[in-house]
Structures are given as structure tokens and as C-alpha cells.
Design a protein around this motif. Structure first.
Motif, PDB file in Angstrom:
ATOM      1  N   ILE A 202       0.817  -1.218   0.000  1.00  0.00           N
ATOM      2  CA  ILE A 202       0.000   0.000   0.000  1.00  0.00           C
ATOM      3  C   ILE A 202       0.849   1.266   0.000  1.00  0.00           C
ATOM      4  O   ILE A 202       0.366   2.363  -0.307  1.00  0.00           O
ATOM      5  N   LEU A 203       2.130   1.159   0.318  1.00  0.00           N
ATOM      6  CA  LEU A 203       3.011   2.325   0.289  1.00  0.00           C
ATOM      7  C   LEU A 203       3.136   2.850  -1.137  1.00  0.00           C
ATOM      8  O   LEU A 203       3.142   2.086  -2.102  1.00  0.00           O
ATOM      9  N   GLY A 204       3.248   4.176  -1.275  1.00  0.00           N
ATOM     10  CA  GLY A 204       3.434   4.751  -2.597  1.00  0.00           C
ATOM     11  C   GLY A 204       2.657   6.040  -2.778  1.00  0.00           C
ATOM     12  O   GLY A 204       2.043   6.571  -1.846  1.00  0.00           O
ATOM     13  N   SER A 205       2.684   6.562  -4.007  1.00  0.00           N
ATOM     14  CA  SER A 205       1.997   7.798  -4.361  1.00  0.00           C
ATOM     15  C   SER A 205       0.810   7.482  -5.263  1.00  0.00           C
ATOM     16  O   SER A 205       0.910   6.634  -6.163  1.00  0.00           O
TER      17      SER A 205
ATOM     18  N   ALA B  83      -7.849   3.509   4.537  1.00  0.00           N
ATOM     19  CA  ALA B  83      -7.343   3.451   3.162  1.00  0.00           C
ATOM     20  C   ALA B  83      -7.280   1.990   2.742  1.00  0.00           C
ATOM     21  O   ALA B  83      -6.781   1.144   3.491  1.00  0.00           O
ATOM     22  N   ARG B  84      -7.789   1.690   1.523  1.00  0.00           N
ATOM     23  CA  ARG B  84      -7.756   0.323   1.019  1.00  0.00           C
ATOM     24  C   ARG B  84      -7.154   0.292  -0.374  1.00  0.00           C
ATOM     25  O   ARG B  84      -7.441   1.161  -1.207  1.00  0.00           O
ATOM     26  N   LEU B  85      -6.337  -0.713  -0.624  1.00  0.00           N
ATOM     27  CA  LEU B  85      -5.673  -0.889  -1.909  1.00  0.00           C
ATOM     28  C   LEU B  85      -6.362  -2.001  -2.684  1.00  0.00           C
ATOM     29  O   LEU B  85      -6.660  -3.058  -2.139  1.00  0.00           O
ATOM     30  N   PHE B  86      -6.588  -1.756  -3.986  1.00  0.00           N
ATOM     31  CA  PHE B  86      -7.219  -2.736  -4.855  1.00  0.00           C
ATOM     32  C   PHE B  86      -6.320  -3.003  -6.064  1.00  0.00           C
ATOM     33  O   PHE B  86      -5.883  -2.059  -6.742  1.00  0.00           O
ATOM     34  N   ASP B  87      -6.056  -4.282  -6.329  1.00  0.00           N
ATOM     35  CA  ASP B  87      -5.275  -4.699  -7.498  1.00  0.00           C
ATOM     36  C   ASP B  87      -3.890  -4.040  -7.560  1.00  0.00           C
ATOM     37  O   ASP B  87      -3.352  -3.829  -8.658  1.00  0.00           O
ATOM     38  N   HIS B  88      -3.362  -3.672  -6.405  1.00  0.00           N
ATOM     39  CA  HIS B  88      -2.017  -3.079  -6.306  1.00  0.00           C
ATOM     40  C   HIS B  88      -1.908  -1.714  -7.002  1.00  0.00           C
ATOM     41  O   HIS B  88      -0.834  -1.118  -7.036  1.00  0.00           O
ATOM     42  N   ARG B  89      -3.008  -1.188  -7.549  1.00  0.00           N
ATOM     43  CA  ARG B  89      -2.926   0.055  -8.319  1.00  0.00           C
ATOM     44  C   ARG B  89      -3.883   1.139  -7.840  1.00  0.00           C
ATOM     45  O   ARG B  89      -3.571   2.314  -7.877  1.00  0.00           O
TER      46      ARG B  89
ATOM     47  N   TRP C 240      -4.964   6.531  -8.353  1.00  0.00           N
ATOM     48  CA  TRP C 240      -4.242   5.463  -9.032  1.00  0.00           C
ATOM     49  C   TRP C 240      -2.754   5.649  -8.799  1.00  0.00           C
ATOM     50  O   TRP C 240      -2.251   6.769  -8.783  1.00  0.00           O
ATOM     51  N   ARG C 241      -2.080   4.542  -8.641  1.00  0.00           N
ATOM     52  CA  ARG C 241      -0.668   4.572  -8.320  1.00  0.00           C
ATOM     53  C   ARG C 241       0.134   5.339  -9.378  1.00  0.00           C
ATOM     54  O   ARG C 241      -0.048   5.133 -10.581  1.00  0.00           O
ATOM     55  N   VAL C 242       1.014   6.208  -8.890  1.00  0.00           N
ATOM     56  CA  VAL C 242       1.926   6.952  -9.773  1.00  0.00           C
ATOM     57  C   VAL C 242       3.177   6.101  -9.963  1.00  0.00           C
ATOM     58  O   VAL C 242       3.831   5.740  -8.978  1.00  0.00           O
ATOM     59  N   PRO C 243       3.534   5.731 -11.204  1.00  0.00           N
ATOM     60  CA  PRO C 243       4.705   4.871 -11.429  1.00  0.00           C
ATOM     61  C   PRO C 243       5.980   5.503 -10.865  1.00  0.00           C
ATOM     62  O   PRO C 243       6.135   6.721 -10.880  1.00  0.00           O
TER      63      PRO C 243
END
Length: 257
Positions: free
Chosen positions: A149-152, A228-234, A254-257
Motif C-alpha cells: 500500500i506504500l506509494g503515491s 485506506a484500502r488498496l485494490f489490485d495493487h494500483r 491510481w498509483r503513480v509509477p
């Protein structure tokens, strides 16, 4: 008019004849095995994250060091569980295990989970069903510093679809997990010699609970509290309330690469 009435009566008589013929054929036989099933072992693994104010339990085959819940999806006459290479056998329909840093379970490696469910079978529909079935899943244990779940995440509040911004979940220091822009403008870091996070959090692999409902800081944090919940890693969905009025908000990003 007389011709029209005659045609209508003829049609009614034909419909009545069809109905009477159908009724005369007797009731349609119902297959007693139409919705029957063999005994099937089904279970779900859940991850639990918690703060004193609130907690969350979500299905997940990946968890951060902490509490995992193993639960059968149906009623069985007996339950048999084996977790990993532990020689113990659990016989409850649902139970929990805590996987700490000293649990000896390797991080990132699939841990086998076996469940055997036993129930009186429906022998009239399935004569060869012995009433025993086995299901397998794997559980992956992650370190908190490598949680998926870590990330931008770039997205919007659902009630403000034109205001795009980025939410980031990151480790500011080794012991200070931070989240920026929830609420909008909150930087979640206290500017003192400790550089601590302003908002309490409990981090999982696909879920994080945060806030205590009273943390107001000059860095723009207005006591956000939520999940906060994460779905499909993205995709991330953050539902929370903030301000003294507890204004509800939902951020989707959505996850920022």
C-alpha cells in the motif's frame, strides 16, 4: 363493431383452451438435486489492522506483520487446519494468529494453509461424496517497510472531480509512517526535533486505518480519521472524516509509477 367483438372472443377462447390444456398435464416435476452441492471446503484469510478508536478486517492473502484471521466460509461438522509447517492442528471454525517479527516465517515467501472440512453429505444426490474436502491457500507475510500500500496515488475526492492531487503513504523516518494530503493540505509531520508523524496509523498490506479524531496541527491536518484500502495493487480508496464537524470525504486515486 360486431366483427371486432367476435374476433376478440375467439382469441380469448383460444387462450383459455391453451391454459386448460397446460393445466391438465399436471405439475412440473422439481429436480431435488438442482441446487445441491457436494461437500466443498471453502475458507478466507483476513488481515486485521486496529487503533484504539477503530479497526478494520479485510480479506487478504498478504499481510504485514500482525494479526491474520482464518475463517471457514460455511458450516461444517468438523474443522481441521494446519498453518505452514507448524505441527499444531486447529479445530475451530475461525481463529486468529499473530505473526510478529520473531515468528520465524520468512518474509515474501508463500506460507501454505490447509483446511479440511467434514460434513454429512447429500448421498441421495451424490452417492460417491464422502463428506470430506480439502482446500489450500497460501499466506504471504510482508515487512511494514515493504507493504504494497506504500506509494503515491494521483486522484480526486469524489465530490470534487476537477481537483486532482496526489496522496502519498511513506516512511518519513524508520518509526514514523506518514501520509500527505489526507485531508487535502495535511503533511502529517510535526516540525520538531523528533520529526514525528502527526496522525496515528496501523498499516497492513492492503489496508491502513488512521487518525484519532482530534489531531489538529499547523501543517494543515484537520483531525482526519478513516480507512485506506488498496485494490489490485494500483487503485486506492480512502474514506475518512475530518474537521470538528466530521465532514465525510472519499479519495480515489491510481498509483503513480
Amino acid at each position: 363493431m360486431t366483427v371486432l367483438l367476435a374476433k376478440r372472443n375467439t382469441i380469448l377462447l383460444l387462450c383459455l383452451a391453451v391454459c386448460l390444456h397446460g393445466c391438465g398435464s399436471g405439475p412440473v416435476a422439481v429436480d431435488p438435486c438442482a441446487n445441491a452441492e457436494r461437500v466443498k471446503a471453502r475458507f478466507t484469510i483476513y488481515e486485521r489492522v486496529a487503533l484504539p478508536e477503530h479497526s478494520m478486517i479485510v480479506p487478504s492473502d498478504t499481510i504485514v506483520e500482525g494479526l491474520a484471521i482464518f475463517s471457514a466460509n460455511e458450516r461444517y461438522d468438523s474443522y481441521e487446519w494446519q498453518i505452514g509447517y507448524d505441527t499444531r492442528v486447529w479445530t475451530d471454525s475461525s481463529f486468529s494468529l499473530r505473526f510478529g517479527s520473531n515468528s520465524g516465517v520468512p518474509k515474501g515467501e508463500p506460507l501454505p494453509v490447509r483446511f479440511i472440512g467434514r460434513r454429512q453429505p447429500n448421498s441421495s444426490c451424490f452417492p460417491d461424496d464422502d463428506g470430506i474436502d480439502t482446500a489450500f491457500r497460501t499466506l504471504v507475510l510482508m515487512h511494514a517497510y515493504t507493504s504494497p500500500i506504500l506509494g503515491s496515488y494521483r486522484g480526486v475526492h469524489l465530490d470534487e472531480p476537477l481537483d486532482t492531487f496526489t496522496v502519498e503513504i511513506f516512511w518519513h523516518k524508520k518509526y514514523f509512517l506518514s501520509m500527505s494530503n489526507i485531508n487535502r493540505g495535511c503533511f502529517d509531520t510535526i516540525d520538531n526535533r523528533f520529526e514525528a508523524s502527526a496522525i496515528d496509523k496501523d498499516l497492513g498490506a492492503t489496508v491502513m486505518v488512521f487518525g484519532d479524531g482530534w489531531s489538529y496541527w499547523p501543517q494543515g491536518c484537520r483531525a482526519p480519521m478513516g480507512v485506506a484500502r488498496l485494490f489490485d495493487h494500483r487503485k486506492i480508496e480512502i474514506q475518512y472524516t475530518y474537521e470538528k464537524a466530521r465532514i465525510p470525504k472519499t479519495f480515489v486515486g491510481w498509483r503513480v509509477p
